[in-house]
Design a protein around this motif. Structure first.
Motif, PDB file in Angstrom:
ATOM      1  N   THR A 142      -1.751  13.133  -8.418  1.00  0.00           N
ATOM      2  CA  THR A 142      -2.689  13.636  -7.417  1.00  0.00           C
ATOM      3  C   THR A 142      -2.242  14.986  -6.870  1.00  0.00           C
ATOM      4  N   GLU A 156       4.436   5.013  -1.440  1.00  0.00           N
ATOM      5  CA  GLU A 156       3.361   5.109  -2.418  1.00  0.00           C
ATOM      6  C   GLU A 156       3.945   5.270  -3.829  1.00  0.00           C
ATOM      7  N   PHE A 185       2.605  16.412   1.490  1.00  0.00           N
ATOM      8  CA  PHE A 185       1.949  15.290   0.812  1.00  0.00           C
ATOM      9  C   PHE A 185       2.878  14.578  -0.172  1.00  0.00           C
ATOM     10  N   ALA A 188       4.630  11.153   1.003  1.00  0.00           N
ATOM     11  CA  ALA A 188       3.934  10.000   0.425  1.00  0.00           C
ATOM     12  C   ALA A 188       4.890   9.134  -0.386  1.00  0.00           C
ATOM     13  N   ALA A 222       6.986   7.244   1.959  1.00  0.00           N
ATOM     14  CA  ALA A 222       6.213   6.197   2.634  1.00  0.00           C
ATOM     15  C   ALA A 222       5.989   4.979   1.760  1.00  0.00           C
ATOM     16  N   LEU A 278      -4.058   8.549  -0.319  1.00  0.00           N
ATOM     17  CA  LEU A 278      -2.595   8.488  -0.379  1.00  0.00           C
ATOM     18  C   LEU A 278      -1.913   9.297   0.714  1.00  0.00           C
ATOM     19  N   TRP A 279      -2.666  10.026   1.528  1.00  0.00           N
ATOM     20  CA  TRP A 279      -2.033  10.904   2.509  1.00  0.00           C
ATOM     21  C   TRP A 279      -1.165  10.090   3.475  1.00  0.00           C
ATOM     22  N   PRO A 280       0.096  10.469   3.640  1.00  0.00           N
ATOM     23  CA  PRO A 280       1.000   9.673   4.476  1.00  0.00           C
ATOM     24  C   PRO A 280       0.630   9.761   5.944  1.00  0.00           C
ATOM     25  N   ASP A 281       0.928   8.678   6.673  1.00  0.00           N
ATOM     26  CA  ASP A 281       0.634   8.643   8.106  1.00  0.00           C
ATOM     27  C   ASP A 281       1.808   9.101   8.951  1.00  0.00           C
ATOM     28  N   VAL A 305       1.270   9.612  -6.941  1.00  0.00           N
ATOM     29  CA  VAL A 305       1.394  10.726  -5.996  1.00  0.00           C
ATOM     30  C   VAL A 305       1.588  12.038  -6.743  1.00  0.00           C
ATOM     31  N   ARG A 316       8.087   6.427   8.014  1.00  0.00           N
ATOM     32  CA  ARG A 316       9.085   6.378   6.955  1.00  0.00           C
ATOM     33  C   ARG A 316       9.780   5.025   6.986  1.00  0.00           C
TER      34      ARG A 316
END
Length: 440
Positions: A205, A197, A188, A192, A195, A42-45, A202, A48
């Motif tokens: 986690t 998710e 995170f 996330a 983004a 789930l880690w955002p890249d 999220v 946005r």
């Protein structure tokens, strides 16, 4: 209570059984691995969702160098000037910019006016908002707010010093754990969700990662901490299930203010999922307090009374837990009441019936949040107490029964009363006592 109290010798605590350690690791290790895998997944890249309708405005720091009062503009239907003009709340302010590409430049803008407008003075540090050309019929820079960086850092430093001075090494690890919490939330959880998710996944986690990192970092890699972790996991899962059920039954959308409306409308973020995520993260902050306290209470009881079986350990620690929960419930209700105080005042001014007030979605959301969080806390006490009592060390099979004493120092193993509470150490050992006192 007490057993194995001695003024001349110290009896080492009973070790935890190997079976207990293996069983604990069999649960904790998979949970930790699953949390790490979910974090990676789930880690955002860094991307946005696009939102061209609300461009971001650049901010700049500055210092007020001059304020020139002027009459306030006349509002149609109201008296000219009025008390605002006499109080000098309107005027032009000159600010020297101290950051950004225009650093060193002096600009002139208007003082904020209207209900709730802040008051400014010469020499104060302020925050300016840069308005792009043609975006608004306004000056290039608008006076936005006071610059609170210096007082905030001062209070943070005072807080850190107080925690370290009182807690010493434990206080330092608590501050590191707090830093880990903020890092995970800001790098995170928030990115996330933005983004796209699922907010609930999220939050679960992120809460699991925060709990594992903070509890073990602050309290050490021990069986007691592991029981607190397991109790928190079970209680947090129960809180999440109850929250999802309550949100669905109460028809809560999670869209109750400007922020949630903007996120739901412009960024397509699920309001219900965001509400559920907020409840889970908020509950974690209180759950770990209750679970750590219960696990540590059971451990201390087992150390002081190695003859206690599961039932006696559970009942003794549960009494402490009930007292703790009674105070925590009041804390939760007061915290939410304080946050919703402006809304309660508006309802009072409007003279609305109580039934209408309770049906309001904003207040109903806070009620659900309080009730579900409290139910999770109540469940945390028996769950954590039972787990800690099961893992607590027992008396070795070779030890003598409770009614025994050692010659060096009077040691009493009375399960109902501690020797130290009856006879101070200054009385000496039993052989030093007068015959009359020894026979009492």
């Amino acid at each position: 209570m007490g057993a194995n109290h001695s003024h001349g010798t110290t009896t080492p605590p009973t070790p935890v059984s190997r079976r207990t350690v293996v069983a604990t690791l069999a649960v904790i290790v998979p949970v930790a691995l699953a949390t790490v895998a979910a974090l990676i997944w789930l880690w955002p890249d860094g991307s946005r969702p696009d939102n061209p309708s609300s461009p971001s405005l650049r901010q700049a720091d500055g210092t007020i160098t001059e304020i020139v009062p002027k009459p306030c503009p006349v509002v149609p239907g109201e008296q000219a000037a009025g008390p605002a003009a006499s109080s000098g709340s309107c005027g032009d302010v000159r600010v020297r910019i101290t950051s950004g590409p225009d650093e060193g430049r002096s600009v002139t803008t208007d003082l904020p006016t209207g209900p709730g407008a802040q008051r400014f003075a010469v020499g104060e540090d302020v925050v300016l908002v840069h308005v792009p050309d043609g975006a608004l019929d306004a000056p290039e820079y608008l006076l936005s707010d006071h610059d609170r960086s210096s007082p905030l850092w001062l209070f943070v430093a005072a807080f850190a010093l107080a925690v370290i001075a009182f807690g010493r090494w434990r206080g330092l690890t608590a501050l590191i754990g707090l830093a880990v919490t903020f890092v995970l939330l800001l790098t995170f959880v928030v990115p996330a969700i933005l983004a796209g998710e699922p907010p609930t996944l999220v939050a679960i986690t992120g809460s699991a990662a925060i709990m594992l990192a903070v509890l073990y970092l602050t309290h050490g890699l021990t069986i007691t901490t592991s029981m607190a972790v397991l109790g928190t996991l079970v209680s947090l899962a129960l809180t999440g299930l109850l929250s999802a059920f309550a949100i669905d039954v109460a028809y809560l959308t999670g869209v109750t203010d400007d922020s949630s409306f903007l996120l739901n409308g412009n960024y397509r973020i699920n309001g219900q999922g965001l509400l559920l995520a907020g409840i889970i993260i908020g509950a974690l902050g209180v759950l770990d307090d209750v679970t750590v306290t219960q696990a540590a209470t059971v451990r201390e009881l087992a150390t002081a009374n190695p003859g206690y079986d599961f039932g006696r350990l559970y009942r003794a620690a549960a009494r402490v837990g009930r007292a703790h929960i009674a105070s925590v419930i009041n804390t939760i209700v007061l915290a939410y009441a304080g946050a919703a105080l402006p809304l309660l005042l508006l309802f009072s001014v409007g003279d609305q019936p109580l039934a209408d007030v309770l049906r309001n979605p904003v207040l109903a959301q806070e009620i659900i949040r309080s009730v579900v969080g409290t139910l999770g806390l109540i469940a945390a006490v028996p769950v954590t107490t039972a787990l800690a009592a099961l893992a607590a060390p027992r008396r070795r099979s070779g030890e003598k029964p409770a009614e025994r004493r050692r010659r060096r120092g009077a040691v009493w193993d009375d399960p109902d009363e501690s020797t130290e509470s009856r006879w101070p150490a200054s009385f000496g050992t039993e052989k030093d006592w007068p015959a009359g006192r020894r026979n009492r």
